[in-house]
Design an enzyme around this catalytic site. Structure first.
Site, short mmCIF file in Angstrom:
data_model
loop_
_atom_site.label_atom_id
_atom_site.label_comp_id
_atom_site.label_asym_id
_atom_site.label_seq_id
_atom_site.Cartn_x
_atom_site.Cartn_y
_atom_site.Cartn_z
N GLU A 136 -8.34 6.13 11.81
CA GLU A 136 -8.98 6.64 10.60
C GLU A 136 -8.24 6.07 9.39
O GLU A 136 -7.01 6.13 9.34
CB GLU A 136 -8.85 8.16 10.62
CG GLU A 136 -9.91 8.88 9.83
CD GLU A 136 -9.75 10.39 9.96
OE1 GLU A 136 -9.86 10.90 11.09
OE2 GLU A 136 -9.48 11.03 8.94
N ASP A 176 -7.39 17.99 0.26
CA ASP A 176 -6.12 17.51 0.79
C ASP A 176 -4.91 18.23 0.22
O ASP A 176 -4.86 18.56 -0.96
CB ASP A 176 -5.98 16.00 0.53
CG ASP A 176 -6.87 15.21 1.47
OD1 ASP A 176 -6.72 15.39 2.69
OD2 ASP A 176 -7.70 14.43 0.98
#
Lengths: 278, 405
Positions: free
Chosen positions: A49, A60
Site C-alpha cells: 500500500e 490519520d
C-alpha cells in the site's frame, strides 16, 4: 484475473493470510520509497500500500500525518507517485499495489485521467478514505472502466444494514478498519476481530484485510488468524521517523531495519495458522 | 401571496445533501453511520414543535433575541448615499451570531443522548459560544483551536476555560482553523459513541451546512420583518462577511427568492487578492473536497490545501460553505473581497460615527458597504449583518495601528 485476485487466490492455496506493508510516497524522499518498494516483496510483503500525501489527512494519527508532511516536502505529487509505481512494475509484475489517500488531490488531477494513468502505471487498487459509497460514483465508474479496484472500507460502526450499502459493487478486497479511531493510535483485541470479521465475511465473498493499530508480529498473527491480510503502516513509519538525521534524511541502514521489521511481521502472519487445520 | 416561487432557491439541499454539485458527505466510513444519525435526528427535531419552542425560548430569554435593527444615520450621512441599516447580532449573548447555532445544536445533541461536546474554533467566538451552551446544559466540552490562534486570541481562550471547557491547542499543519477542524474530526472518529461534534459554520458533511443555516436564518427572518415594520419594504442590498459563511447564509437565506434584493458576500482579501495571502476561496479558489464537503477551496495545482490569511481570525479559512459555492456559480449572490487595510478603516469609521466597535469580520462587510453606498440613491436601503462585536479584536487592531497597549 487481476493481480489482487491472483494474489489472494495464491494465499488461499497456501492456507495463510498476507501482509500489506504501507509506505507514504516520498517520505522523506523518493529514493527511500523506491528502495523500500524494491525490498518489500523479498521481505515478505504480499501486497503493498502506498500513501498519497495530503495536507489535511483527517483519518490519520500523528505518525501518518507527519509522514505525509515529509512526503509533500520530499516532492510527492500524484504524478511522482505513479512514476514510482511505474518504476517498481519494471521489476515486479506480480505484487499488487494499492494507493491510499484522500479525494481532493485525485479530483484536482482529474478523476478520469487519474484512473487512466494509475492503471497504465501498474496500480491495482485505490483506497480513498473520505469517499464513502454515497459519493463514490464519480470515481467508481472510471475505476471500473480501467480495471482498478475501488477498495471499500468497513468500520466497527458499520452496522449490518449499512454493510450491504458499503459492499455493493465492492471489488478487490474489503478493508476492515479495526478500531473506531485514527491510524496508529489503538489496537483491536483479538476478541473483537473474532466477532467482527465473520460479520464482514457473511456479507461478502471478497478477501478481508485488517488495518489501523496492527503494529507487532503478534498483532499481525492475531489478524492473520481471522482475516486474509494485515496492513501495517504506523509501526513502519515510526521506525523511519526515529532514524532521521537533522536534515530530515534517513540515516544509513534504516531501509534494512524497516525491511527486517517487515520480515518479522511476515513471519508473524505466516506462522499464525500453524497447527490449525488448513 | 407567500407561495414559494416555482424555482425556489430555498429548498436545497437535496436528500443527499447536495447543493448542485456542492456539499455532500465526504467522510471516513467510521463517521458515516453517525453522520446519518445526526441527519435523522435533525429531521425528526425539525418536525417536533417542542424542539422549535425550546429553541425560540432560549433565543429570546438567554441570547436576547430579536437583536435590534439599527438605522446607522450618522454613517449614512457620512457616506452620502444609500441608507445603511445594521442587523445587530453583536448584541447577542457572547457577542456574536455564533450562539444562535450553538443553541440549536446543543438541543439536538441532548435529544440524541450525547454526553460530550467537541468543537473547532478559529477566532474563539464559536468556541466561546459552544463552551457557553455546554455550561448552560452541564455537558463537558473540548474545544480544538490552532496553536497560532490560541496565541493571538488569548482573551477568548481564557473565557472558554472560565466556562469550563478544555481547550486543546492544535499543532498539526499550520495550526489554524482548518487544522482545528481536522483534529475535531479525528476526535469524533475516536469517540463516536458518546460525542457530538458541534460545527460552527455552514460547512462540513451534510446535514451541517443546512442545519447551521436553518438555525442562523433567524437573522434574516427577523431583519426582514423588522425592516418591513420600520420602512415598509425589502432592502435593496444585503451585505455580510464570509469566512465559512454562517452569518451570511443566515442573513441571505430568507431573501434568496426575492429577485429585487441584491445579495453581496464579502470575503477576506487579506494583503490583496493577488498577494497569495488572503482567504477568498470563492474569488480565488476552485472546487474541491475538504472537511466532509465539496466546495470552493484555496488549493495548489496538486490539490493540496493552502493556508488562508486574514487579519480577522474568523475569516481565516481556506474553504467556504457549499451553499455559497452553489449560489456563486448560479450568480444569485455576488462575492467580493475586502483587504485587511480596508477592514481596519471600516472598523474605525463604525466606531467613531456609530459608537459601535465591530468585530473585524463585519468590518469587512462594512468596508464593502462604504464602497457601494455613496453611489446609490438616498432612498435605497443596504442591510448589513453586524455579526459580532470587536472587544476580542482590540489587541489585533492596536497592533495593526501601531499602538502599544
Amino acid at each position: 484475473m487481476s493481480r489482487i485476485a491472483a494474489r489472494f487466490a495464491a494465499l488461499k492455496r497456501e492456507g495463510r493470510a498476507g501482509l500489506i506493508p504501507f509506505v507514504e510516497a516520498c517520505d522523506p524522499d523518493r529514493a527511500t520509497t523506491e528502495a523500500l518498494l524494491a525490498g518489500f516483496p523479498g521481505a515478505g510483503a504480499d501486497l503493498i500500500e502506498i500513501g498519497m500525501p495530503f495536507t489535511d489527512p483527517m483519518a490519520d494519527g500523528p505518525t501518518v500525518q507527519r509522514a505525509g508532511q515529509r512526503g509533500l516536502k520530499g516532492g510527492a505529487t500524484l504524478g511522482v507517485t505513479l512514476d514510482i509505481v511505474r518504476g517498481f512494475r519494471r521489476k515486479d509484475d506480480a505484487t499488487p499495489i494499492v494507493l491510499m489517500g484522500y479525494y481532493n488531490p485525485i479530483l484536482s488531477y482529474g478523476v478520469e485521467r487519474f484512473c487512466d494513468d494509475a492503471a497504465s502505471a501498474g496500480v491495482d487498487g485505490l483506497i480513498v478514505v473520505d469517499l464513502p459509497p454515497e459519493e463514490a460514483e464519480e470515481l467508481a465508474v472510471p475505476a471500473g472502466r480501467t480495471k482498478l479496484d475501488l477498495i471499500r472500507l468497513v468500520a466497527p460502526t458499520t452496522h449490518a444494514e449499512r454493510l450491504k450499502v458499503v459492499l455493493q459493487g465492492a471489488s478487490g478486497f474489503v478493508y476492515y478498519v479495526s478500531i473506531t479511531g485514527i491510524t496508529g493510535t489503538r489496537t483491536a483485541t483479538e476478541e473483537h476481530l473474532r466477532e467482527a470479521i465473520p460479520r464482514v465475511r457473511a456479507a461478502t465473498d471478497l478477501p478481508v484485510a485488517v488495518g489501523f493499530g496492527v503494529r507487532t508480529p503478534e498483532h499481525a498473527a492475531a489478524v492473520a488468524r481471522h482475516a486474509d491480510a494485515a496492513v501495517v503502516a504506523s509501526a513502519l513509519i515510526d521506525t523511519m521517523a526515529a532514524n532521521l538525521d537533522e536534515a530530515g534524511r534517513l540515516k544509513p541502514g534504516t531501509i534494512e531495519t524497516v525491511l527486517d521489521q517487515v520480515r518479522a511481521l511476515a513471519a508473524g502472519v505466516r506462522g499464525a495458522r500453524v497447527g490449525r487445520a488448513a | 401571496m407567500n407561495k414559494p416561487l416555482p424555482n425556489s432557491l430555498r429548498t436545497g439541499p437535496d436528500e443527499r445533501g447536495h447543493f448542485g454539485i456542492f456539499g455532500g458527505r465526504y467522510v471516513a466510513e467510521t463517521l458515516m453511520p453517525l453522520i446519518l444519525e445526526v441527519e435523522r435526528a435533525y429531521e425528526d427535531a425539525k418536525r417536533d414543535p417542542a424542539f422549535d419552542a425550546e429553541f425560540r425560548r432560549l433565543l429570546t430569554h438567554y441570547v436576547g433575541r430579536p437583536s435590534p435593527l439599527w438605522f446607522a444615520e450618522r454613517l449614512t450621512a457620512q457616506l452620502g448615499g444609500a441608507q445603511v441599516w445594521f442587523k445587530r447580532d453583536e448584541l447577542n449573548h457572547t457577542g456574536a451570531h455564533k450562539i444562535n447555532n450553538c443553541i440549536g445544536q446543543i438541543l439536538l445533541a441532548r435529544r440524541m443522548g450525547k454526553t460530550r461536546i467537541i468543537a473547532e474554533t478559529g477566532a474563539g467566538q464559536h468556541g466561546v459560544a459552544t463552551a457557553t451552551v455546554c455550561a448552560l446544559f452541564g455537558l463537558p466540552c473540548t474545544i480544538y483551536m490552532g496553536a497560532t490562534d490560541v496565541a493571538r486570541q488569548s482573551p477568548n481562550v481564557f473565557r472558554m476555560k472560565l466556562l469550563g471547557a478544555e481547550v486543546k491547542p492544535v499543532i498539526s499543519g499550520a495550526a489554524t482553523l482548518k487544522d482545528a477542524m481536522n483534529e475535531a474530526l479525528r476526535d469524533w472518529v475516536a469517540n463516536v459513541a458518546d460525542t457530538y461534534y458541534l460545527i460552527g459554520t455552514v460547512a462540513g458533511p451534510h446535514p451541517y451546512p443546512a442545519m447551521v443555516r436553518d438555525f442562523q436564518s433567524v437573522i434574516g427572518t427577523e431583519a426582514r420583518a423588522q425592516l418591513d415594520a420600520a420602512a415598509g419594504r425589502l432592502p435593496d442590498v444585503c451585505v455580510a462577511a464570509i469566512g465559512g459563511g454562517s452569518n451570511a447564509m443566515g442573513l441571505f437565506h430568507p431573501f434568496l427568492d426575492d429577485a429585487s434584493v441584491r445579495l453581496v458576500g464579502v470575503e477576506a482579501a487579506g494583503h490583496g487578492l493577488d498577494s497569495g495571502q488572503h482567504a477568498a476561496s470563492l474569488s480565488r479558489g476552485r472546487p474541491g473536497v475538504l472537511h466532509g464537503n465539496r466546495t470552493y477551496l484555496l488549493q495548489d495545482e496538486h490539490g493540496q490545501i493552502l493556508e488562508a490569511h486574514s487579519i480577522s481570525a474568523g475569516l481565516d479559512y481556506p474553504g467556504v460553505g457549499p451553499e455559497h459555492s452553489w449560489l456563486h456559480e448560479l450568480g444569485r449572490v455576488e462575492y467580493v473581497a475586502v483587504t485587511d487595510t480596508e477592514a481596519l478603516e471600516a472598523f474605525q469609521l463604525c466606531t467613531r460615527t456609530e459608537g459601535i466597535i465591530p468585530a473585524l469580520e463585519p468590518a469587512h462587510a462594512l468596508a464593502q458597504v462604504m464602497k457601494m453606498a455613496p453611489a446609490m440613491d438616498r432612498d435605497a436601503i443596504i442591510l448589513m449583518n453586524l455579526c459580532g462585536r470587536g472587544d476580542k479584536d482590540i489587541f489585533t487592531v492596536a497592533e495593526a495601528l501601531g499602538v502599544k497597549l
